[in-house]
Design a protein around this motif. Structure first.
Motif, PDB file in Angstrom:
ATOM      1  N   TRP A   1     -44.113 -13.911  55.149  1.00  0.00           N
ATOM      2  CA  TRP A   1     -43.687 -12.516  55.043  1.00  0.00           C
ATOM      3  C   TRP A   1     -43.605 -12.112  53.581  1.00  0.00           C
ATOM      4  N   GLY A   2     -43.919 -10.839  53.298  1.00  0.00           N
ATOM      5  CA  GLY A   2     -43.635 -10.293  51.998  1.00  0.00           C
ATOM      6  C   GLY A   2     -42.194  -9.813  51.958  1.00  0.00           C
ATOM      7  N   PRO A   3     -41.709  -9.379  50.784  1.00  0.00           N
ATOM      8  CA  PRO A   3     -40.330  -8.909  50.643  1.00  0.00           C
ATOM      9  C   PRO A   3     -40.113  -7.520  51.227  1.00  0.00           C
ATOM     10  N   GLY A   4     -41.198  -6.780  51.490  1.00  0.00           N
ATOM     11  CA  GLY A   4     -41.073  -5.460  52.087  1.00  0.00           C
ATOM     12  C   GLY A   4     -41.135  -4.344  51.062  1.00  0.00           C
TER      13      GLY A   4
ATOM     14  N   GLU B   1     -60.853  -9.050  48.156  1.00  0.00           N
ATOM     15  CA  GLU B   1     -59.748  -8.724  47.251  1.00  0.00           C
ATOM     16  C   GLU B   1     -58.447  -9.369  47.699  1.00  0.00           C
ATOM     17  N   ASN B   2     -58.495 -10.101  48.817  1.00  0.00           N
ATOM     18  CA  ASN B   2     -57.285 -10.766  49.323  1.00  0.00           C
ATOM     19  C   ASN B   2     -56.158  -9.767  49.546  1.00  0.00           C
ATOM     20  N   THR B   3     -56.510  -8.616  50.096  1.00  0.00           N
ATOM     21  CA  THR B   3     -55.563  -7.517  50.238  1.00  0.00           C
ATOM     22  C   THR B   3     -55.706  -6.866  51.605  1.00  0.00           C
ATOM     23  N   MET B   4     -54.578  -6.406  52.117  1.00  0.00           N
ATOM     24  CA  MET B   4     -54.546  -5.675  53.363  1.00  0.00           C
ATOM     25  C   MET B   4     -53.900  -4.314  53.112  1.00  0.00           C
TER      26      MET B   4
ATOM     27  N   SER C   1     -51.295 -14.034  47.072  1.00  0.00           N
ATOM     28  CA  SER C   1     -51.563 -14.984  45.991  1.00  0.00           C
ATOM     29  C   SER C   1     -51.232 -16.383  46.482  1.00  0.00           C
ATOM     30  N   GLY C   2     -51.801 -17.378  45.804  1.00  0.00           N
ATOM     31  CA  GLY C   2     -51.523 -18.758  46.180  1.00  0.00           C
ATOM     32  C   GLY C   2     -52.294 -19.229  47.385  1.00  0.00           C
ATOM     33  N   GLY C   3     -53.207 -18.415  47.867  1.00  0.00           N
ATOM     34  CA  GLY C   3     -53.988 -18.786  49.038  1.00  0.00           C
ATOM     35  C   GLY C   3     -54.822 -17.605  49.494  1.00  0.00           C
ATOM     36  N   THR C   4     -55.644 -17.832  50.482  1.00  0.00           N
ATOM     37  CA  THR C   4     -56.513 -16.780  50.974  1.00  0.00           C
ATOM     38  C   THR C   4     -56.015 -16.209  52.296  1.00  0.00           C
ATOM     39  N   LEU C   5     -56.244 -14.898  52.453  1.00  0.00           N
ATOM     40  CA  LEU C   5     -55.920 -14.239  53.712  1.00  0.00           C
ATOM     41  C   LEU C   5     -57.109 -14.249  54.667  1.00  0.00           C
TER      42      LEU C   5
ATOM     43  N   VAL D   1     -49.145 -19.341  50.725  1.00  0.00           N
ATOM     44  CA  VAL D   1     -49.497 -17.949  50.498  1.00  0.00           C
ATOM     45  C   VAL D   1     -48.241 -17.131  50.226  1.00  0.00           C
ATOM     46  N   GLN D   2     -48.306 -16.315  49.187  1.00  0.00           N
ATOM     47  CA  GLN D   2     -47.235 -15.370  48.898  1.00  0.00           C
ATOM     48  C   GLN D   2     -47.779 -13.960  49.058  1.00  0.00           C
ATOM     49  N   LEU D   3     -47.003 -13.124  49.732  1.00  0.00           N
ATOM     50  CA  LEU D   3     -47.417 -11.757  50.025  1.00  0.00           C
ATOM     51  C   LEU D   3     -46.494 -10.771  49.323  1.00  0.00           C
ATOM     52  N   VAL D   4     -47.076  -9.712  48.785  1.00  0.00           N
ATOM     53  CA  VAL D   4     -46.283  -8.679  48.123  1.00  0.00           C
ATOM     54  C   VAL D   4     -46.791  -7.313  48.563  1.00  0.00           C
TER      55      VAL D   4
END
Length: 124
Positions: free
Chosen positions: A114-117, A76-79, A25-29, A2-5
């Motif tokens: 972790w996302g990049p922030g 939407e795989n979004t938080m 992306s690349g996976g589900t939350l 999983v990649q988070l942005v």
């Protein structure tokens, strides 16, 4: 993996609002507890808020309770993090992250991906 942005950061005056988003992306939350962690310049990362995988349970740090709201849209795989009544002390880089299974939700050490922030700056 999983990649988070994160997105939605910026400069706002004290008392203003911002809405942060965390897209995966690349996976589900959908099967992960997710959190927001922030780090002010020169300080350690600190827990902000966490939401359970199904969205039914949320917890907040005392410093943001009643001002911030964490939510998610698994379809939407979004938080999200809605931040109201912002204060200068909320200035920090905000990270979204997934909680490691079996780990505490109330410490940054309990989070894995972790996302990049995204930078949030609140002027007085």
């Amino acid at each position: 993996q999983v990649q988070l942005v994160e997105s939605g950061g910026g400069l706002v005056q004290a008392g203003g609002s911002l809405r942060l988003s965390c897209a995966a992306s690349g996976g589900t939350l959908s099967n992960l507890d997710m959190g927001w962690v922030r780090q002010a310049s020169g300080k350690e990362r600190e827990f902000g808020a966490v939401i359970s995988w199904f969205g039914g349970t949320t917890y907040y740090a005392d410093s943001v309770t009643d001002r911030f709201t964490i939510s998610r849209d698994n379809a939407e795989n979004t938080m999200y993090l809605q931040m109201n009544s912002l204060k200068p002390e909320d200035t920090a880089v905000y990270y979204c992250a997934s909680r490691l299974r079996g780990s505490t939700a109330f410490s940054p050490d309990g989070y894995g991906y972790w996302g990049p922030g995204t930078q949030v700056a609140v002027s007085s």
